[in-house]
Design a protein around this motif. Structure first.
Motif, PDB file in Angstrom:
ATOM      1  N   GLY A  91       0.803  -1.216   0.000  1.00 34.80           N
ATOM      2  CA  GLY A  91       0.000   0.000   0.000  1.00 34.80           C
ATOM      3  C   GLY A  91       0.836   1.266   0.000  1.00 34.80           C
ATOM      4  N   VAL A 142      -2.426   4.084  -3.356  1.00 31.77           N
ATOM      5  CA  VAL A 142      -3.332   2.951  -3.154  1.00 31.77           C
ATOM      6  C   VAL A 142      -4.510   3.444  -2.327  1.00 31.77           C
ATOM      7  CG1 VAL A 142      -3.586   0.666  -2.116  1.00 31.77           C
ATOM      8  CG2 VAL A 142      -1.467   1.264  -3.309  1.00 31.77           C
ATOM      9  N   VAL A 193      -6.301  -4.635  -5.583  1.00 34.78           N
ATOM     10  CA  VAL A 193      -5.740  -3.350  -5.183  1.00 34.78           C
ATOM     11  C   VAL A 193      -6.408  -2.275  -6.020  1.00 34.78           C
ATOM     12  CG1 VAL A 193      -3.647  -1.958  -5.014  1.00 34.78           C
ATOM     13  CG2 VAL A 193      -3.525  -4.435  -4.638  1.00 34.78           C
TER      14      VAL A 193
END
Length: 128
Positions: free
Chosen positions: A62, A75, A87
């Motif tokens: 992330g 992200v 994602v």
């Protein structure tokens, strides 16, 4: 039946889904790196594989990324399922320079720059 004073609607532009561009695969990426850099394929392959592994690890963690030529990535959320990980990310890229045009040395006032609010990616947690 419509009112004689009300014009009938007219379609001015038809919305058609754009054809999806061809999927970029590692082989094609490697060939592009070899072409742009001029190095041998056998020298470029471990570098490209290491780069993809690093990008994948950063994405899975992330981590936001700011990579010139690729863009700025943030992200938004990650969802794990038994078979895969989804994602959801946002990528912001600078507009490519206009061919034959000179790029300005500095952005005009209010037109960007390192600390410009236009450079920031939207944070889904921020209120409007």
């Amino acid at each position: 039946m419509s009112d004689p004073e009300t014009p009938d609607p007219v379609v001015t532009q038809e919305n058609r889904p754009a054809e999806a561009p061809e999927l970029l695969r590692k082989k094609e990426l490697l060939e592009g790196v070899v072409t742009r850099s001029g190095i041998r394929k056998r020298d470029a392959k471990p570098v490209v594989e290491a780069l993809l592994a690093e990008l994948g690890d950063a994405l899975a963690a992330g981590r936001p990324m700011q990579l010139p030529g690729f863009g700025k990535l943030r992200v938004n959320r990650i969802k794990d399922s038994p078979a895969s990980r989804v994602v959801v990310a946002r990528i912001r890229q600078d507009m490519p320079p206009v061919p034959g045009g000179d790029a300005p040395d500095e952005p005009a006032p209010g037109q960007g720059g390192e600390n410009s609010s236009k450079d920031r990616l939207a944070n889904p947690d921020e209120e409007r």
